[in-house]
Motif scaffolding. Sequence first.
Motif, PDB file in Angstrom:
ATOM      1  N   ALA A  27      -4.174  13.667   9.716  1.00 58.14           N
ATOM      2  CA  ALA A  27      -4.796  12.615  10.521  1.00 58.14           C
ATOM      3  C   ALA A  27      -4.957  11.344   9.701  1.00 58.14           C
ATOM      4  O   ALA A  27      -4.651  10.240  10.173  1.00 58.14           O
ATOM      5  CB  ALA A  27      -6.149  13.090  11.039  1.00 58.14           C
ATOM      6  N   GLY A  28      -5.427  11.490   8.461  1.00 54.85           N
ATOM      7  CA  GLY A  28      -5.591  10.327   7.592  1.00 54.85           C
ATOM      8  C   GLY A  28      -4.270   9.640   7.302  1.00 54.85           C
ATOM      9  O   GLY A  28      -4.182   8.404   7.279  1.00 54.85           O
ATOM     10  N   ALA A  29      -3.217  10.442   7.082  1.00 52.15           N
ATOM     11  CA  ALA A  29      -1.888   9.876   6.818  1.00 52.15           C
ATOM     12  C   ALA A  29      -1.394   9.089   8.017  1.00 52.15           C
ATOM     13  O   ALA A  29      -0.886   7.968   7.892  1.00 52.15           O
ATOM     14  CB  ALA A  29      -0.910  10.997   6.473  1.00 52.15           C
ATOM     15  N   PHE A  30      -1.544   9.672   9.206  1.00 49.79           N
ATOM     16  CA  PHE A  30      -1.087   9.005  10.422  1.00 49.79           C
ATOM     17  C   PHE A  30      -1.840   7.693  10.648  1.00 49.79           C
ATOM     18  O   PHE A  30      -1.228   6.649  10.908  1.00 49.79           O
ATOM     19  CB  PHE A  30      -1.269   9.935  11.622  1.00 49.79           C
ATOM     20  N   LEU A  31      -3.157   7.736  10.539  1.00 47.29           N
ATOM     21  CA  LEU A  31      -3.966   6.547  10.784  1.00 47.29           C
ATOM     22  C   LEU A  31      -3.677   5.457   9.753  1.00 47.29           C
ATOM     23  O   LEU A  31      -3.645   4.265  10.083  1.00 47.29           O
ATOM     24  CB  LEU A  31      -5.455   6.901  10.769  1.00 47.29           C
ATOM     25  N   THR A  96       7.968   3.885  21.890  1.00 48.78           N
ATOM     26  CA  THR A  96       7.441   4.688  20.789  1.00 48.78           C
ATOM     27  C   THR A  96       6.049   4.216  20.388  1.00 48.78           C
ATOM     28  O   THR A  96       5.124   5.018  20.216  1.00 48.78           O
ATOM     29  CB  THR A  96       8.382   4.604  19.574  1.00 48.78           C
ATOM     30  N   MET A  97       5.887   2.895  20.258  1.00 45.27           N
ATOM     31  CA  MET A  97       4.593   2.369  19.835  1.00 45.27           C
ATOM     32  C   MET A  97       3.516   2.623  20.877  1.00 45.27           C
ATOM     33  O   MET A  97       2.346   2.848  20.532  1.00 45.27           O
ATOM     34  CB  MET A  97       4.704   0.869  19.533  1.00 45.27           C
ATOM     35  N   ALA A  98       3.888   2.621  22.158  1.00 43.75           N
ATOM     36  CA  ALA A  98       2.897   2.912  23.200  1.00 43.75           C
ATOM     37  C   ALA A  98       2.380   4.339  23.052  1.00 43.75           C
ATOM     38  O   ALA A  98       1.170   4.591  23.162  1.00 43.75           O
ATOM     39  CB  ALA A  98       3.527   2.715  24.575  1.00 43.75           C
ATOM     40  N   GLU A  99       3.280   5.291  22.775  1.00 46.30           N
ATOM     41  CA  GLU A  99       2.850   6.678  22.574  1.00 46.30           C
ATOM     42  C   GLU A  99       2.055   6.812  21.276  1.00 46.30           C
ATOM     43  O   GLU A  99       1.063   7.534  21.212  1.00 46.30           O
ATOM     44  CB  GLU A  99       4.068   7.607  22.557  1.00 46.30           C
ATOM     45  N   VAL A 100       2.502   6.110  20.241  1.00 50.44           N
ATOM     46  CA  VAL A 100       1.799   6.133  18.960  1.00 50.44           C
ATOM     47  C   VAL A 100       0.384   5.586  19.119  1.00 50.44           C
ATOM     48  O   VAL A 100      -0.579   6.156  18.609  1.00 50.44           O
ATOM     49  CB  VAL A 100       2.579   5.300  17.911  1.00 50.44           C
ATOM     50  N   ARG A 101       0.252   4.481  19.858  1.00 48.83           N
ATOM     51  CA  ARG A 101      -1.055   3.852  20.037  1.00 48.83           C
ATOM     52  C   ARG A 101      -2.010   4.772  20.799  1.00 48.83           C
ATOM     53  O   ARG A 101      -3.181   4.912  20.445  1.00 48.83           O
ATOM     54  CB  ARG A 101      -0.897   2.532  20.789  1.00 48.83           C
ATOM     55  N   ASN A 105      -5.419   6.333  19.157  1.00 46.55           N
ATOM     56  CA  ASN A 105      -6.751   6.132  19.737  1.00 46.55           C
ATOM     57  C   ASN A 105      -7.472   7.457  19.961  1.00 46.55           C
ATOM     58  O   ASN A 105      -8.665   7.589  19.673  1.00 46.55           O
ATOM     59  CB  ASN A 105      -6.633   5.358  21.047  1.00 46.55           C
ATOM     60  N   SER A 106      -6.750   8.442  20.476  1.00 39.49           N
ATOM     61  CA  SER A 106      -7.386   9.741  20.711  1.00 39.49           C
ATOM     62  C   SER A 106      -7.775  10.401  19.394  1.00 39.49           C
ATOM     63  O   SER A 106      -8.825  11.033  19.284  1.00 39.49           O
ATOM     64  CB  SER A 106      -6.438  10.658  21.500  1.00 39.49           C
ATOM     65  N   LEU A 107      -6.935  10.228  18.371  1.00 44.39           N
ATOM     66  CA  LEU A 107      -7.219  10.829  17.071  1.00 44.39           C
ATOM     67  C   LEU A 107      -8.400  10.135  16.398  1.00 44.39           C
ATOM     68  O   LEU A 107      -9.291  10.795  15.850  1.00 44.39           O
ATOM     69  CB  LEU A 107      -5.976  10.728  16.181  1.00 44.39           C
ATOM     70  N   ALA A 108      -8.409   8.812  16.449  1.00 52.24           N
ATOM     71  CA  ALA A 108      -9.482   8.061  15.788  1.00 52.24           C
ATOM     72  C   ALA A 108     -10.827   8.282  16.451  1.00 52.24           C
ATOM     73  O   ALA A 108     -11.866   8.336  15.786  1.00 52.24           O
ATOM     74  CB  ALA A 108      -9.134   6.575  15.789  1.00 52.24           C
ATOM     75  N   HIS A 109     -10.833   8.431  17.783  1.00 49.35           N
ATOM     76  CA  HIS A 109     -12.091   8.558  18.519  1.00 49.35           C
ATOM     77  C   HIS A 109     -12.546  10.008  18.688  1.00 49.35           C
ATOM     78  O   HIS A 109     -13.714  10.259  18.991  1.00 49.35           O
ATOM     79  CB  HIS A 109     -11.956   7.901  19.894  1.00 49.35           C
ATOM     80  N   ALA A 112     -13.137  14.922  15.482  1.00 49.47           N
ATOM     81  CA  ALA A 112     -13.855  16.206  15.438  1.00 49.47           C
ATOM     82  C   ALA A 112     -13.169  17.225  16.346  1.00 49.47           C
ATOM     83  O   ALA A 112     -13.097  18.417  16.018  1.00 49.47           O
ATOM     84  CB  ALA A 112     -15.306  16.009  15.854  1.00 49.47           C
ATOM     85  N   LYS A 113     -12.647  16.760  17.483  1.00 51.71           N
ATOM     86  CA  LYS A 113     -11.955  17.668  18.399  1.00 51.71           C
ATOM     87  C   LYS A 113     -10.702  18.230  17.743  1.00 51.71           C
ATOM     88  O   LYS A 113     -10.408  19.427  17.861  1.00 51.71           O
ATOM     89  CB  LYS A 113     -11.596  16.941  19.692  1.00 51.71           C
ATOM     90  N   ALA A 114      -9.965  17.381  17.028  1.00 53.59           N
ATOM     91  CA  ALA A 114      -8.769  17.856  16.342  1.00 53.59           C
ATOM     92  C   ALA A 114      -9.115  18.889  15.278  1.00 53.59           C
ATOM     93  O   ALA A 114      -8.338  19.817  15.011  1.00 53.59           O
ATOM     94  CB  ALA A 114      -8.027  16.673  15.710  1.00 53.59           C
ATOM     95  N   LEU A 115     -10.310  18.758  14.682  1.00 58.09           N
ATOM     96  CA  LEU A 115     -10.722  19.674  13.620  1.00 58.09           C
ATOM     97  C   LEU A 115     -11.145  21.039  14.160  1.00 58.09           C
ATOM     98  O   LEU A 115     -10.872  22.066  13.531  1.00 58.09           O
ATOM     99  CB  LEU A 115     -11.877  19.067  12.827  1.00 58.09           C
ATOM    100  N   ILE A 116     -11.788  21.056  15.324  1.00 55.21           N
ATOM    101  CA  ILE A 116     -12.390  22.323  15.780  1.00 55.21           C
ATOM    102  C   ILE A 116     -11.701  22.947  16.984  1.00 55.21           C
ATOM    103  O   ILE A 116     -11.960  24.109  17.306  1.00 55.21           O
ATOM    104  CB  ILE A 116     -13.888  22.128  16.106  1.00 55.21           C
TER     105      ILE A 116
END
Length: 345
Positions: A27-31, A96-101, A105-109, A112-116
């Motif tokens: 996640a950190g690498a992507f962001l 591509t950038m639209a999907e990336v964005r 946003n979901s990852l940054a916000h 915690a959901k990605a972690l658990i």
Amino acid sequence: MSESTSYEERLRAHLQQNTMQDTLVRAGAFLTIYELVTTSIVEIVASFHEHGWSESGPTYTPEYQQRFLRRGQNRVKESISWLIDEDVLEDSDQKTMAEVREYRNSLAHELAKALIDPDAPAKPYLIVRLYELMRKIERFQASLHLDANAEFDNREVDPDDVHTGVRIVSDLVMQLIMPAPGAHLFALDDRTRRQSIVVTSEEQPPVYATPDALETAVAELPEIPHAPAGVASVLQLSRRLLVMSSVEYEFAALGAEKALQAVETTLRHVLNANPRQPYSKLIDRYVTTHPDGPLDAEMLNSGRRLRNVAAHPKNAAAMPIVLMMQSVRTSHEIVDELLRNHTER
């Protein structure tokens, strides 16, 4: 096994320390790469529209202020559109950038959901797409620098050999998510390690796709020291992605796609073709101009079709890794043969 038990087992595995560390690093690498790339896109376009300087910083042309700085305007999206108009990027890069964005946003916000949550969506292919977008921007920046710098007059320098600060930092970040030889710190993907990277038979037992096996297989791929820098870098990326499939299975299909892309790039180099000439027409031209060449239309078109299939993320998980391994190996061999034949001619 009941659905609840299955979820409990996946949850237990997802909450293991090494898996959570893996999730945080990715996640950190992507962001990080996202911020580097988007900032670079905005800044390079802005630099073309600077009109002067004030105490608060650079000033811009009225056209730039109207198109890029209006309230509510998406500056990154408009900057990409401008780069598409200038033939630096392609329409597909905007998608591509639209999907990336959206994923960013979901990852940054909801980190915690990605972690658990073991069922939280993971899109590992997007960091590769983002990295490729960065490379296009970098080549454009490098070309501008080479054209404007008198030190490079009458000297041939490949833009791919010029590394910007964004590229250097991105490479360092990408190394964090790529398993180093002999140091497998990430949770392995069972979809990968349960498959063989060789065709099995009575005489040939399976060679399971463990990190060590993948590294050995990649090390045995043909070396192509005479490849142009652009081709060599794509082939290197294909090999790294194959090794990365040990921690994310979909990277195997991306590795195959990149290797097949190297074949196309080599064909364009050999034929000195227009970058916008369709790949199918490129194959027809090669077969016509090289009737005694080492490759035929059927082989090249098979690779083209496989590349198109591998390019779709939904197909990646359904493609056996042995096919991806064979595709990468064959692509290396084709590139080697094309370049050798071209040099001899």
